[in-house]
Design a protein around this motif. Structure first.
Motif, PDB file in Angstrom:
ATOM      1  N   VAL A 257       0.646  -1.159  -0.130  1.00 55.89           N
ATOM      2  CA  VAL A 257       0.144  -0.045  -0.030  1.00 55.89           C
ATOM      3  C   VAL A 257       0.864   1.360  -0.096  1.00 55.89           C
ATOM      4  CG1 VAL A 257      -1.929   1.378   1.293  1.00 55.89           C
ATOM      5  CG2 VAL A 257      -1.755  -1.016   1.186  1.00 55.89           C
ATOM      6  N   ARG A 258       0.611   2.207  -0.820  1.00 56.99           N
ATOM      7  CA  ARG A 258       1.126   3.631  -0.715  1.00 56.99           C
ATOM      8  C   ARG A 258      -0.054   4.531  -0.603  1.00 56.99           C
ATOM      9  NH1 ARG A 258       5.415   5.333  -5.105  1.00 56.99           N
ATOM     10  NH2 ARG A 258       6.272   6.107  -2.986  1.00 56.99           N
ATOM     11  N   LEU A 259       0.230   5.492   0.273  1.00 54.16           N
ATOM     12  CA  LEU A 259      -0.929   6.299   0.653  1.00 54.16           C
ATOM     13  C   LEU A 259      -0.568   7.804   0.344  1.00 54.16           C
ATOM     14  CD1 LEU A 259      -3.829   7.193   1.722  1.00 54.16           C
ATOM     15  CD2 LEU A 259      -2.742   6.585   4.004  1.00 54.16           C
ATOM     16  N   ALA A 260      -1.437   8.600  -0.263  1.00 57.42           N
ATOM     17  CA  ALA A 260      -0.577   9.986  -0.619  1.00 57.42           C
ATOM     18  C   ALA A 260      -1.767  10.827   0.189  1.00 57.42           C
ATOM     19  CB  ALA A 260      -0.770  10.252  -2.104  1.00 57.42           C
ATOM     20  N   ASP A 261      -1.164  11.823   0.725  1.00 55.00           N
ATOM     21  CA  ASP A 261      -2.087  12.872   1.620  1.00 55.00           C
ATOM     22  C   ASP A 261      -2.237  13.998   0.563  1.00 55.00           C
ATOM     23  OD1 ASP A 261      -3.281  14.692   3.105  1.00 55.00           O
ATOM     24  OD2 ASP A 261      -1.921  14.419   4.884  1.00 55.00           O
ATOM     25  N   LEU A 262      -3.287  14.091  -0.099  1.00 56.85           N
ATOM     26  CA  LEU A 262      -3.550  15.317  -0.841  1.00 56.85           C
ATOM     27  C   LEU A 262      -4.631  16.218  -0.109  1.00 56.85           C
ATOM     28  CD1 LEU A 262      -3.567  13.676  -4.333  1.00 56.85           C
ATOM     29  CD2 LEU A 262      -1.827  14.544  -3.217  1.00 56.85           C
ATOM     30  N   ASP A 263      -4.674  16.225   1.027  1.00 56.71           N
ATOM     31  CA  ASP A 263      -5.741  16.837   1.724  1.00 56.71           C
ATOM     32  C   ASP A 263      -5.244  18.330   1.973  1.00 56.71           C
ATOM     33  OD1 ASP A 263      -7.899  17.905   3.324  1.00 56.71           O
ATOM     34  OD2 ASP A 263      -8.254  16.040   4.400  1.00 56.71           O
ATOM     35  N   LEU A 264      -5.897  19.109   1.192  1.00 55.62           N
ATOM     36  CA  LEU A 264      -5.420  20.512   1.471  1.00 55.62           C
ATOM     37  C   LEU A 264      -6.436  21.392   2.161  1.00 55.62           C
ATOM     38  CD1 LEU A 264      -4.251  21.259  -1.997  1.00 55.62           C
ATOM     39  CD2 LEU A 264      -2.618  20.387  -0.287  1.00 55.62           C
ATOM     40  N   VAL A 265      -7.615  20.743   2.607  1.00 58.55           N
ATOM     41  CA  VAL A 265      -8.688  21.500   3.031  1.00 58.55           C
ATOM     42  C   VAL A 265      -8.435  21.716   4.555  1.00 58.55           C
ATOM     43  CG1 VAL A 265     -11.329  21.537   3.494  1.00 58.55           C
ATOM     44  CG2 VAL A 265     -10.302  21.005   1.321  1.00 58.55           C
ATOM     45  N   ASN A 266      -8.278  20.578   5.468  1.00 55.69           N
ATOM     46  CA  ASN A 266      -8.258  20.578   6.772  1.00 55.69           C
ATOM     47  C   ASN A 266      -6.937  20.269   7.289  1.00 55.69           C
ATOM     48  OD1 ASN A 266      -8.607  19.995   9.575  1.00 55.69           O
ATOM     49  ND2 ASN A 266     -10.766  19.154   9.322  1.00 55.69           N
ATOM     50  N   PRO A 267      -6.361  21.288   7.777  1.00 56.46           N
ATOM     51  CA  PRO A 267      -4.851  21.100   8.296  1.00 56.46           C
ATOM     52  C   PRO A 267      -4.665  20.447   9.474  1.00 56.46           C
ATOM     53  CG  PRO A 267      -5.804  23.273   9.056  1.00 56.46           C
ATOM     54  CD  PRO A 267      -6.871  22.726   8.135  1.00 56.46           C
ATOM     55  N   TYR A 268      -5.866  20.035  10.006  1.00 54.00           N
ATOM     56  CA  TYR A 268      -5.652  19.058  11.448  1.00 54.00           C
ATOM     57  C   TYR A 268      -6.116  17.613  11.029  1.00 54.00           C
ATOM     58  CZ  TYR A 268      -6.215  17.245  16.058  1.00 54.00           C
ATOM     59  OH  TYR A 268      -6.062  16.606  17.077  1.00 54.00           O
ATOM     60  N   PHE A 269      -7.152  17.284  10.423  1.00 53.66           N
ATOM     61  CA  PHE A 269      -7.496  15.940  10.321  1.00 53.66           C
ATOM     62  C   PHE A 269      -6.939  15.347   9.146  1.00 53.66           C
ATOM     63  CE2 PHE A 269     -10.573  17.401  13.476  1.00 53.66           C
ATOM     64  CZ  PHE A 269     -10.739  16.379  14.269  1.00 53.66           C
ATOM     65  N   ARG A 270      -5.541  15.190   9.046  1.00 51.09           N
ATOM     66  CA  ARG A 270      -4.944  14.610   7.990  1.00 51.09           C
ATOM     67  C   ARG A 270      -4.246  13.325   8.102  1.00 51.09           C
ATOM     68  NH1 ARG A 270      -2.042  20.314   5.622  1.00 51.09           N
ATOM     69  NH2 ARG A 270      -3.823  21.116   4.321  1.00 51.09           N
ATOM     70  N   THR A 271      -3.965  12.529   7.099  1.00 49.82           N
ATOM     71  CA  THR A 271      -3.372  11.295   7.174  1.00 49.82           C
ATOM     72  C   THR A 271      -1.980  11.381   7.793  1.00 49.82           C
ATOM     73  OG1 THR A 271      -2.481  11.345   4.841  1.00 49.82           O
ATOM     74  CG2 THR A 271      -4.553  10.112   5.268  1.00 49.82           C
ATOM     75  N   ARG A 272      -1.422  12.724   7.611  1.00 49.74           N
ATOM     76  CA  ARG A 272      -0.063  12.962   7.959  1.00 49.74           C
ATOM     77  C   ARG A 272      -0.085  12.798   9.480  1.00 49.74           C
ATOM     78  NH1 ARG A 272       0.214  18.635   4.929  1.00 49.74           N
ATOM     79  NH2 ARG A 272      -0.751  16.944   3.634  1.00 49.74           N
ATOM     80  N   GLU A 273      -1.159  13.053  10.186  1.00 52.76           N
ATOM     81  CA  GLU A 273      -1.169  12.988  11.785  1.00 52.76           C
ATOM     82  C   GLU A 273      -0.765  11.710  12.066  1.00 52.76           C
ATOM     83  OE1 GLU A 273      -1.553  15.728  13.500  1.00 52.76           O
ATOM     84  OE2 GLU A 273      -1.890  16.977  11.804  1.00 52.76           O
ATOM     85  N   ALA A 274      -1.005  10.537  11.329  1.00 54.87           N
ATOM     86  CA  ALA A 274      -0.941   9.181  11.642  1.00 54.87           C
ATOM     87  C   ALA A 274       0.320   8.450  10.936  1.00 54.87           C
ATOM     88  CB  ALA A 274      -1.926   8.232  11.306  1.00 54.87           C
ATOM     89  N   ARG A 275       1.369   9.492  10.600  1.00 59.12           N
ATOM     90  CA  ARG A 275       2.294   9.081   9.412  1.00 59.12           C
ATOM     91  C   ARG A 275       3.491   8.209  10.201  1.00 59.12           C
ATOM     92  NH1 ARG A 275       2.975  14.440  10.567  1.00 59.12           N
ATOM     93  NH2 ARG A 275       4.896  15.086  11.567  1.00 59.12           N
ATOM     94  N   HIS A 276       3.528   8.307  11.646  1.00 60.63           N
ATOM     95  CA  HIS A 276       4.560   7.528  12.077  1.00 60.63           C
ATOM     96  C   HIS A 276       4.049   6.012  12.384  1.00 60.63           C
ATOM     97  CE1 HIS A 276       7.102  11.038  12.550  1.00 60.63           C
ATOM     98  NE2 HIS A 276       6.107  11.567  13.369  1.00 60.63           N
ATOM     99  N   LEU A 277       2.778   5.832  12.886  1.00 64.50           N
ATOM    100  CA  LEU A 277       2.051   4.716  12.756  1.00 64.50           C
ATOM    101  C   LEU A 277       2.226   3.772  11.555  1.00 64.50           C
ATOM    102  CD1 LEU A 277      -0.825   5.501  15.382  1.00 64.50           C
ATOM    103  CD2 LEU A 277       1.354   4.188  16.006  1.00 64.50           C
ATOM    104  N   LEU A 278       2.013   4.555  10.579  1.00 66.76           N
ATOM    105  CA  LEU A 278       1.845   4.056   9.057  1.00 66.76           C
ATOM    106  C   LEU A 278       3.292   3.501   8.914  1.00 66.76           C
ATOM    107  CD1 LEU A 278      -0.579   6.517   7.394  1.00 66.76           C
ATOM    108  CD2 LEU A 278      -1.083   4.043   8.169  1.00 66.76           C
ATOM    109  N   HIS A 279       4.301   4.464   9.306  1.00 64.22           N
ATOM    110  CA  HIS A 279       5.553   3.987   8.696  1.00 64.22           C
ATOM    111  C   HIS A 279       6.031   2.709   9.600  1.00 64.22           C
ATOM    112  CE1 HIS A 279       9.637   4.320   7.598  1.00 64.22           C
ATOM    113  NE2 HIS A 279      10.093   4.254   8.740  1.00 64.22           N
ATOM    114  N   ARG A 280       5.582   2.870  10.954  1.00 65.15           N
ATOM    115  CA  ARG A 280       6.179   1.489  11.597  1.00 65.15           C
ATOM    116  C   ARG A 280       5.545   0.194  11.130  1.00 65.15           C
ATOM    117  NH1 ARG A 280       3.015  -0.935  15.528  1.00 65.15           N
ATOM    118  NH2 ARG A 280       1.612   0.775  15.857  1.00 65.15           N
TER     119      ARG A 280
END
Length: 243
Positions: A46-69
């Protein structure tokens, strides 16, 4: 003979490029994160791209460390572009779309404003097999009626210059979600899918409610949700653990 099937018999199968869209507050990003984890656990790269430009808080990047693990590749804009309107133009995003493998997920911002970013992806997506799945939550304003969901769909399609190909039912009330909410949300999602002449790809359920749904006649896969995007005073549920 009883021909009814429970969701345990319906496997969630996705591959290629899958774009997740939805109205603001639909739970789209939470669905994207949990979908990536589920498919990764099932053996799909799986590759997941975060293209959410609308909400600066609820983004996939908030969980990036867990996803990387967990070994999930999360593609983020470079730091200097985090608040800009240009992350879709980065070579890494274009490359993953031109040469997809396994499952390539795009988490796109809510409503027609966020979907505008997709219009700029016409070139790398040319000739590709693409699914565009709309997340709907009947417990949120503007998507609590079939007509409301179809209106949001038309707005997204007009801006994205793409066609929604399926529905994801996410009848989520966070920690207050009940079994009845899930069942009513399932029936509502079927109505929306039928009215829009597209399939119901899957619905979601908090992981704690799954056993209660085992004997229900749900004719689509059910994705277990473990909440990740929570306020600072709450703790996210642990991803990757057995349900």
């Amino acid at each position: 003979m009883n021909n009814k099937r429970t969701h345990r018999q319906l496997k969630l199968e996705l591959s290629g490029i899958v774009i997740i869209v939805g109205a603001y507050g639909s739970g789209k990003t939470e669905v994207s994160i949990n979908l990536a984890v589920h498919m990764n656990a099932a053996g799909t790269a799986v590759r997941l791209a975060d293209l959410d430009l609308v909400n600066p808080y609820f983004r996939t990047r908030e969980a990036r460390h867990l996803l990387h693990r967990l070994g999930i590749d999360l593609v983020l804009p470079p730091a200097q572009y985090m608040q800009a309107d240009l992350p879709i133009l980065t070579p890494e995003v274009s490359g993953m779309l031109r040469h997809p493998s396994g499952l390539t997920l795009l988490d796109v911002g809510g409503d027609d404003v966020g979907a505008t970013v997709l219009a700029a992806l016409a070139d790398p997506l040319a000739g590709q097999s693409v699914q565009v799945l709309q997340v709907i939550n009947p417990n949120r304003p503007y998507t609590d009626t079939v007509d409301g969901c179809l209106k949001i769909r038309r707005e997204i399609e007009a801006k994205a210059k793409m066609t929604v190909t399926g529905i994801i039912g996410n009848a989520n009330l966070m920690e207050d979600t009940t079994e009845q909410d899930i069942l009513e949300g399932y029936n509502f999602s079927r109505q929306v899918a039928r009215a829009g002449n597209v399939p119901l790809a899957f619905i979601t359920s908090p992981v704690g409610l799954l056993t209660r749904l085992d004997k229900k006649d749900i004719q689509c896969p059910v994705l277990a949700l473990k909440r990740q995007l929570v306020p600072p005073w709450k703790q996210a549920e642990t991803l990757g653990d057995p349900d």
